[in-house]
Scaffold this active site. Sequence first.
Site, PDB file in Angstrom:
ATOM      1  N   GLY A  83      -8.390   2.299  64.728  1.00 26.13           N
ATOM      2  CA  GLY A  83      -9.828   1.676  64.896  1.00 26.13           C
ATOM      3  C   GLY A  83     -11.349   2.740  64.937  1.00 26.13           C
ATOM      4  O   GLY A  83     -11.481   3.515  64.362  1.00 26.13           O
ATOM      5  N   ARG A  98     -12.256   5.385  67.684  1.00 26.96           N
ATOM      6  CA  ARG A  98     -12.482   5.778  67.891  1.00 26.96           C
ATOM      7  C   ARG A  98     -11.871   6.766  66.805  1.00 26.96           C
ATOM      8  O   ARG A  98     -12.308   7.343  66.688  1.00 26.96           O
ATOM      9  CB  ARG A  98     -11.222   6.480  69.126  1.00 26.96           C
ATOM     10  CG  ARG A  98     -11.887   7.592  69.628  1.00 26.96           C
ATOM     11  CD  ARG A  98     -10.792   7.723  70.820  1.00 26.96           C
ATOM     12  NE  ARG A  98     -10.402   8.937  71.537  1.00 26.96           N
ATOM     13  CZ  ARG A  98     -10.467  10.056  71.264  1.00 26.96           C
ATOM     14  NH1 ARG A  98      -9.341  10.523  70.122  1.00 26.96           N
ATOM     15  NH2 ARG A  98     -10.885  11.369  71.250  1.00 26.96           N
ATOM     16  N   CYS A  99     -10.654   6.182  66.347  1.00 29.01           N
ATOM     17  CA  CYS A  99     -10.571   6.825  64.626  1.00 29.01           C
ATOM     18  C   CYS A  99     -10.994   7.546  63.583  1.00 29.01           C
ATOM     19  O   CYS A  99     -11.075   8.608  63.202  1.00 29.01           O
ATOM     20  CB  CYS A  99      -9.230   5.735  64.060  1.00 29.01           C
ATOM     21  SG  CYS A  99      -7.878   5.835  64.609  1.00 29.01           S
ATOM     22  N   MET A 100     -12.507   6.814  63.362  1.00 29.98           N
ATOM     23  CA  MET A 100     -13.176   6.604  62.268  1.00 29.98           C
ATOM     24  C   MET A 100     -14.455   7.466  62.513  1.00 29.98           C
ATOM     25  O   MET A 100     -15.180   7.856  61.989  1.00 29.98           O
ATOM     26  CB  MET A 100     -13.504   5.264  61.972  1.00 29.98           C
ATOM     27  CG  MET A 100     -12.926   4.224  61.135  1.00 29.98           C
ATOM     28  SD  MET A 100     -13.164   2.262  60.486  1.00 29.98           S
ATOM     29  CE  MET A 100     -14.468   2.484  61.865  1.00 29.98           C
TER      30      MET A 100
END
Length: 412
Positions: A399, A401-403
């Site tokens: 999501g 935050r991951c990106m």
Amino acid sequence: MNKNEPLHIYSEIGQLETVIVKRPGYEVENLTPNTLKRLLFDDIPYLPAIQREHDAFTDRLRERGTEVLYLEQLLSETLDDSIVRHQFLDQLITESQADLSCSRQTLTEYLSSFPVPEMVEKIMGGVRKSEISEERKTNLYELMEDHHPFYLDPMPNLYFTRDPACVMGNGIAINTMAEPARKRESMFMDYIMKHHPSFEGNAPVWYERNAPYSIEGGDQLVLNEQTIAIGVSARTTPQAIEQLASNLFADRPTFTRIVAIEIPKSRAFMHLDTVFTMVDHAQFTIHPAIQGPDGRMRIYLIEADQDEPGKVTIKERHHLIDTLKEVLVLPEVNLIPCGGGDEIASAREQWNDGSNTLAIAPGVVVTYDRNYVSNRCLREAGIEVIEVPSSELSRGRGGPRCMSMPIRRSSV
């Protein structure tokens, strides 16, 4: 970017000043059904659409005053130095084991034939065997048929910049990635931190990428100036957490404790931030399935030993809310359940990263638009929700935050 202090992360929720991202490139188009499992994907995104969605994501960040830096540009600027570039290529080929199917000289000459930005794009996107002419292939192992189509595998997970490194305070952990498909990714941040003009090796390194135990950025959350939460997950080992704690405490930055939170070790619950993120001073998202029927969990407080620098003490805790109240000195903590806690909606939206929010200021988060139940719950809790399109981005199982890899936040 503030060159006097390029790294400054003391919370999850401070105003996001500078972030590193990677725009999806043709590495996504080099996915095939036969390589999905090897490259950790469940599906093949449509490149023009995933790029439009990623551009919408970065546009929302810029609109809120965040400086957006691109991994590919930072690496190109780092490799502008010919000595660093030669060292980088040699290490890349070694770590990729590319010289097992193509001679080191052949591959080095091929990659070096491109201008640096195109060379970086090629390294990230993958080198197909069909790209190198037969005339360049002079060794038996290069000429023999091998059905794997790449000399260098593509790196489609790169748009999840959160995992290869994590800024903590004024330093950084260069992470040891758990999966073979992603191990090379932290090499990029290693070179940028050591050789890019904006960093040039001035930041403390809390964890080295050649350490024997794996740890990834999706499991690393900086809760405040004293406290870091780290997930014990399928990708992050307890040995790595304890080593990181020893390194941090020995160098005496502001951090005095790590909260190690065990989560189920499965692809659905890949990292701590897929089931738990901080959205405001006393509010967090959570996927209810990580808690037992009575709310019990396995949580450990790892603290600096006051008598022996570099040593740690470990205490066990069992309830997340009580632990958060203790370490953050809060009277109350609110956990906002993914999918509203509904059995079906929470499982569906957690799979599509409904709990994976990127806070860009206290009480302001970026989320995927598809997780409408979770987004409604966030708004009902008083959180400002900025939605971004996600039909293709979500196929990579990560999501907002991951990106994103924040490198500067305002203090709170």
